[in-house]
Design a protein around this motif. Sequence first.
Motif, PDB file in Angstrom:
ATOM      1  N   GLU A 145       0.727  -1.245  -0.013  1.00  0.00           N
ATOM      2  CA  GLU A 145      -0.039  -0.021   0.061  1.00  0.00           C
ATOM      3  C   GLU A 145       0.768   1.342  -0.127  1.00  0.00           C
ATOM      4  O   GLU A 145       0.517   2.360  -0.436  1.00  0.00           O
ATOM      5  N   ARG A 150      -3.423  -0.049  -5.561  1.00  0.00           N
ATOM      6  CA  ARG A 150      -5.012  -0.118  -5.015  1.00  0.00           C
ATOM      7  C   ARG A 150      -5.173  -1.552  -4.751  1.00  0.00           C
ATOM      8  O   ARG A 150      -4.662  -2.428  -5.674  1.00  0.00           O
ATOM      9  N   LYS A 151      -5.882  -1.712  -3.665  1.00  0.00           N
ATOM     10  CA  LYS A 151      -6.377  -2.926  -3.240  1.00  0.00           C
ATOM     11  C   LYS A 151      -7.696  -3.160  -4.102  1.00  0.00           C
ATOM     12  O   LYS A 151      -8.626  -2.568  -3.991  1.00  0.00           O
ATOM     13  N   ASP A 152      -7.441  -4.456  -4.754  1.00  0.00           N
ATOM     14  CA  ASP A 152      -8.563  -5.109  -5.559  1.00  0.00           C
ATOM     15  C   ASP A 152      -9.609  -5.738  -4.834  1.00  0.00           C
ATOM     16  O   ASP A 152     -10.800  -5.779  -5.350  1.00  0.00           O
ATOM     17  N   TYR A 172      -3.682  -6.689  -5.342  1.00  0.00           N
ATOM     18  CA  TYR A 172      -3.519  -5.219  -5.413  1.00  0.00           C
ATOM     19  C   TYR A 172      -3.128  -5.211  -7.052  1.00  0.00           C
ATOM     20  O   TYR A 172      -2.521  -5.867  -7.455  1.00  0.00           O
ATOM     21  N   ILE A 174      -1.714  -1.926 -10.114  1.00  0.00           N
ATOM     22  CA  ILE A 174      -1.390  -0.609 -10.385  1.00  0.00           C
ATOM     23  C   ILE A 174      -1.457  -0.223 -11.993  1.00  0.00           C
ATOM     24  O   ILE A 174      -1.064  -1.270 -12.484  1.00  0.00           O
ATOM     25  N   GLU A 178      -1.753   5.174 -13.472  1.00  0.00           N
ATOM     26  CA  GLU A 178      -1.296   5.560 -12.168  1.00  0.00           C
ATOM     27  C   GLU A 178       0.436   5.606 -12.089  1.00  0.00           C
ATOM     28  O   GLU A 178       0.734   6.297 -11.028  1.00  0.00           O
TER      29      GLU A 178
END
Length: 200
Positions: A145, A150-152, A172, A174, A178
Amino acid sequence: MIKVLPATLEFNGLRLEPLAPHHEDGLRAAAMDGELWNLRVTSVPEPYNAGQYIGAALDTRDRVAFAVIDASSRTLLGTTSYHDIVPAADRVEIGYTWYAKRAQRTHVNTSCKLLLLSHAFDTLGCAVVGLRTDGENLASQAAIERLGARKDGTIRHHTVRRDGTPRDTVMYSILRSEWPAIKRSLHDRLERHARGQACS
């Protein structure tokens, strides 16, 4: 469609080179630094299984494994991989990552992630890079993190650990859009570390 081939990557005093049988002694020594194989939420091999670990990594079709080397001392610090490569989706994941205890909480992980993410997005042309970890490995989740991933979500009862217990897997990712902001953030973090501040 991406094509992921073994490569040697260098940055910030580290060299990532394709994992090979001649790395066995170094991998064994790295695992012994901290007795990392005793941590149930990691994939670190027992010292006597270092050769088998390398063989399994090389035999996995959608995995490209690296030895993490201190460029000045030529000491092996750990290992990391691209894995679960999906060329049609321009997707790779980064994982199977672990380091000798002496390399933890230093610039090593940030530098390696910057190297692998840069190669994935800027050279290979990936659209997305994924990362995953054990649902009980809170330190790993926090580190991912901090990268800006991003946590999926969590895949419950996804697989089993070496001790036979069921594992939830936290996923997670990217996206390419991003990446520029994350790249700047990682460079900033390494600059702070160079000034003597803590780095993860």
